[in-house]
Structure formats: C-alpha cells, structure tokens
Design an enzyme around this catalytic site. Structure first.
Site, mmCIF file in Angstrom:
data_model
loop_
_atom_site.group_PDB
_atom_site.id
_atom_site.type_symbol
_atom_site.label_atom_id
_atom_site.label_comp_id
_atom_site.label_asym_id
_atom_site.label_seq_id
_atom_site.Cartn_x
_atom_site.Cartn_y
_atom_site.Cartn_z
ATOM 1 N N GLU A 14 0.836 -1.206 0.000
ATOM 2 C CA GLU A 14 0.000 0.000 0.000
ATOM 3 C C GLU A 14 0.872 1.258 0.000
ATOM 4 O OE1 GLU A 14 -3.498 2.064 2.769
ATOM 5 O OE2 GLU A 14 -2.260 0.440 3.575
ATOM 6 N N LYS A 30 -9.685 2.462 -3.321
ATOM 7 C CA LYS A 30 -10.231 1.995 -2.046
ATOM 8 C C LYS A 30 -11.569 2.670 -1.766
ATOM 9 C CE LYS A 30 -8.833 1.459 2.813
ATOM 10 N NZ LYS A 30 -7.799 1.799 3.819
ATOM 11 N N CYS A 76 -5.616 -2.532 2.598
ATOM 12 C CA CYS A 76 -5.547 -2.434 4.053
ATOM 13 C C CYS A 76 -6.756 -3.084 4.711
ATOM 14 C CB CYS A 76 -5.389 -0.965 4.464
ATOM 15 S SG CYS A 76 -5.012 -0.724 6.215
#
Length: 516
Positions: A272, A334, A387
């Site tokens: 990430e 995301k 995540c």
C-alpha cells in the site's frame, strides 16, 4: 464450582464492574497471535453469570458493556502505536481514539446483554439466546456507521485448527455464534444441563470433522504460468513520507523487484502507498519500472489523483497495475476508508478541537465505487483490497463477476511489532476460507504472505524484514456456500436459536409453576 458461581452472582458495585472488565480482557486473549481460546470457557460464563444475576436493565447493559470494553481495549490496543509515528502531533489523541473506539464498539455488547435481560432468559436459554444476539450485534458492528468488524469472537477459531474451515459455510458471524455457544457450556453443566451441554458440545467435534474432511480432500494446484513476487521493503513509517526519501524508497523497491530468484516473476506486487509520489504521472518513472521489471506486470499500492479535475482534484488510495511496458492498464480505488485515518468523521466538530487525520493529504481521501473484478495481463481476473477492507466479510468481491484470486496490499508499518499485523493476517486468512479464493497479501513491514483458498499459508515474510517472496499463485475453488449466500445462513441460525431460547424459557416457566 457451584460455590464460586454463587459468589459471582452475589457481587455488587465496583467488584462486579471490575470482574466484568477483567473477564472481557481475558476473552480478548483468545485472539491471534496468542490464541488462548480456552480462556473463553472461563470469561464467557462469568459474563453470563453477571447477566443472570443483574437486578435491573441498566445493570445488565453495563455488565455487557464493561465486558466488551475490556475485550476491545486489548483487541484495539495496537491502534495506539500509530500515534507514536509523529508523537508531537498525534500522541495526545491516542487515548481518545483507542478508548473511544473501544467504548463505542462495546455498546453493541451492552445491547446484546440488555436484550437477554429483557427476555428474562436463564440457564440454557441464556446461553443460546446470548450467543445468537451477540452474533447479530457483531454483524451490526461490521455494518453500521461505516462498520469496524475487527477481532470478532469467531476469529478465535484461527487457533483451533480444522474448525476454521467452517467459515466456508457460515462465515465469521456463524463462527461467533458457535464460539459463544461452546464457551457457555460450563454454565449449562453447572446447572445440571448435561444432556443439553453434550448436544452443544457435539457441534465442536462435528465442526472439526468437517474441517478435517475438507482439508483431507484438498488438492494442491497452482495457476499455470503465473509466478508472483511479493515485495516487502520494510520502510519505517517515520521515514516513509520524510522529504528527500522518495528516491531511496523507489530504488529499494526496484532493486528488490529485480533481484535474482529461482524463477523470473510474471507479476510483482508492491504494498500500500509504496512510493511517496504520484507514480502514474511521471513518464521517467515508468521507464525505470519497465527496465527493472523486464516485462513483468506490476501491481502497486499508490496515492493517485483524478488529473482530469480542473480544481480540487480528488485524491484516492489506490492499486495501480502497469503492464510489461509500464503502461497503466487497471486502477482500483479503495472504497472503505479508515475513519480518523483517511477521513475525519464529524470533521466540522472535531477539527476545531484539534483532531486531525493520521494520514496527511490535502483534504480527505475520496472513496472509490466499490468492489470490482479487474482483468490484468497474464493472470486470472482479480479482486483488489487495500488495508482494512479485508476485515469485512461482506462487500469483498463483485457479486456479478467472481474473481480468480484476491490481492490485498497494506501498510502495517503504522503498528510496529504489536498484535495488529498478526490479527490482520488472521482476518485475511478467514476471508480466503470464506470465499474459497487465494489471496496474495503484501505488507510494507510484514506480514506478507500467499494464502491458499483453504486458508493455508505456504509462504510468508514475517514482520520487520526486508525481502521478496517468490511463490506460485494457488488455484482458487468454486464459490463456497458462504460465498453464495453470505450471512443469510448464520442469520437464520441466530433467529432459530433465539426462537429455541424463548421456547425453552417458556417451558421452564411452565414447569416451575407446576412445582409444589
């Protein structure tokens, strides 16, 4: 034991509150990496005894809330490590963030306790009813107000071997229900409910037997022609965004990606926000990627912006895929953003008080459109998760197009050598079992791992190590029952168990009323 249970029921005041809090702390030790799940058979009966002896609805709610507070303070303590990265700016916020989050999540446990008190359940009815209501409360914890289903009690199966395979049938909600049922058995036995306790206990070896059978029938197969290289640069969070480090970080990633191995990788994955610059907007960077990777596909976590916007360009936390010529062929944005990390809830109220997001970008991140299956060169269609998106059992993949595998990139460098990375990995493993999909997990500081669709980990890099992990891509399975029906099965189980609890309660009242 009867004498001990009687003493617990008689506790009042601060002693009662302290015991509830301590029991919750003890229950949290069942979580990975400690995996002390037998403690649940002590902690949960304590809570049930406190609920059974609660003299009022507020007392019942408070007992459940305190138990949940102790549980979540331990389960969330790793979050506090993030505030030490820039202690001068953020450390004062730590008790509000960790304590406030634990207190808020404990409300769901308090409400479950309140429900069983209102219903008047005792004994077997209490054990069954509380297991069902807590399972529902935990589902709500993962769904309401953006949701945060971290460390659900069902995750205790991570240390219970083949029992974890039941996630393919009933998911984390169903496992939470079973865990709480089993943990309540000592209370049933203490009240001479041997037949009922034996029946409930049978669910444990049956679950283990199903898992053992599923694993025994597991055939190891890899996707032909795909060779992954997971790159773990192990860059500390206090160095990652420091001005002047960008070139060094990029060189480290390129060097690791191009390092010699047994076989040449076809797909390289970086963690990430791997580099502290807009990697897709610099042509010279793409040339270096092409030269270093020698034709391999690169999937990297990255901060990106919508360059088409004239003003106030939206900022996304993304995974960008470059083909062998270093041309962008896919982007995933995301869509489940971290409250307090990537955006500040109630910013209009909290910002004047000095609260700030932990991740510093202009404004807040923009949420992506949701789960999507992406086509990438040379590999099966893939779902991407960034995540903590992987801790959510629902909304994991595109329901209209099932992927062939999952890529999960993360930066657990925020959390040091705490329990956080291990808990994060365990929840990723649970998603693999639930969906029957292989997962490639790439973390900046670890734990990077390849997880097969049975949740087994054939290869991993532990925390605080720099290196690469070369591995084949395990072939995924057909959609599991949980992958097809989701939480409908555990939801039905919970409703049936509540109906049983209520029916048994009425039967007990009728029986007792006939006694002389």
């Amino acid at each position: 034991m009867i004498r001990l249970y009687t003493r617990i029921r008689q506790l009042t005041g601060w002693r009662r509150a302290t015991l509830a809090l301590a029991a919750g702390l003890g229950a949290a030790l069942s979580m990975p990496p400690l995996n002390l799940w037998p403690l649940l058979f002590v902690a949960v009966p304590v809570l049930l005894l406190l609920l059974e002896s609660a003299r009022s609805r507020p007392a019942a709610f408070f007992s459940g809330w305190l138990f949940g507070l102790g549980y979540f303070i331990f389960a969330f303590h790793w979050i506090g490590f993030a505030f030490f990265v820039d202690a001068a700016t953020y450390l004062w916020m730590m008790p509000f963030a960790v304590g406030g989050l634990a207190a808020a999540m404990a409300i769901y446990w308090g409400l479950a306790a309140l429900v069983v008190n209102i219903a008047g359940w005792r004994g077997l009815s209490l054990v069954c009813g509380f297991a069902a209501t807590l399972a529902i409360a935990e589902w709500l914890r993962g769904a309401l107000f953006t949701g945060f289903p971290w460390a659900a009690p069902g995750l205790a199966v991570d240390g219970m071997g083949a029992v974890a395979q039941s996630a393919s049938l009933i998911g984390m909600t169903g496992l939470t229900l079973l865990i709480m049922l089993w943990a309540g058995l000592p209370l049933v036995l203490a009240q001479r409910g041997r037949a009922a306790a034996f029946t409930l206990f049978l669910l444990l070896p049956l679950s283990w037997g199903y898992g053992a059978y599923r694993l025994a029938d597991a055939v190891h197969a890899d996707v032909p022609g795909v060779r992954l290289r997971l790159v773990q640069p192990n860059i500390s969070q206090d160095q990652k965004w420091r001005e002047g480090n960008a070139r060094k970080i990029f060189d480290t990633l390129l060097s690791l990606s191009a390092s010699p191995g047994e076989t040449r990788p076809t797909h390289v994955i970086w963690p990430e926000s791997a580099v502290p610059f807009l990697i897709d907007e610099i042509p010279e960077v793409r040339v270096e990627i092409r030269n270093a990777l020698g034709g391999a596909v690169l999937m990297t976590g990255a901060i990106r912006r919508d360059a088409s916007a004239q003003v106030d360009a939206p900022i996304f936390n993304s995974i960008i895929t470059f083909d062998g010529e270093a041309q962008v062929v896919a982007r995933y944005d995301k869509w489940r953003l971290v409250p307090g990390g990537e955006f500040l809830p109630l910013g209009w109220l909290l910002e004047p008080l000095g609260f700030r997001k932990v991740v510093t970008v202009p404004g807040s991140f923009t949420s992506g459109p949701g789960p999507v299956t992406l086509a990438i060169p040379g590999a099966p269609p893939v779902a991407m998760l960034i995540c903590y998106e992987v801790i959510f059992p629902d909304g994991l993949i595109d329901p209209e197009r099932r992927p062939g595998w999952i890529v999960n990139v993360t930066n657990d460098g925020w959390f040091g050598n705490s329990t956080g990375p291990w808990l994060h990995l365990a929840q990723t493993r649970a998603r693999a079992i639930e969906q029957g999909l292989a997962i490639a997990r790439v973390a900046n500081t670890g734990i990077s791992a390849v997880i097969d669709p049975y949740g087994r980990i054939p290869a991993k890099l532990s925390v605080n190590l720099q290196g690469v992990l070369d591995a084949a891509l395990p072939a995924s399975l057909q959609a599991t029952p949980y992958g097809i029906f989701g939480d409908a099965i555990p939801g039905l189980m919970s409703l049936l168990l509540i109906a049983f609890a209520q029916g048994w309660h009425r039967k007990s009242i009728a029986f007792n009323s006939q006694l002389p």
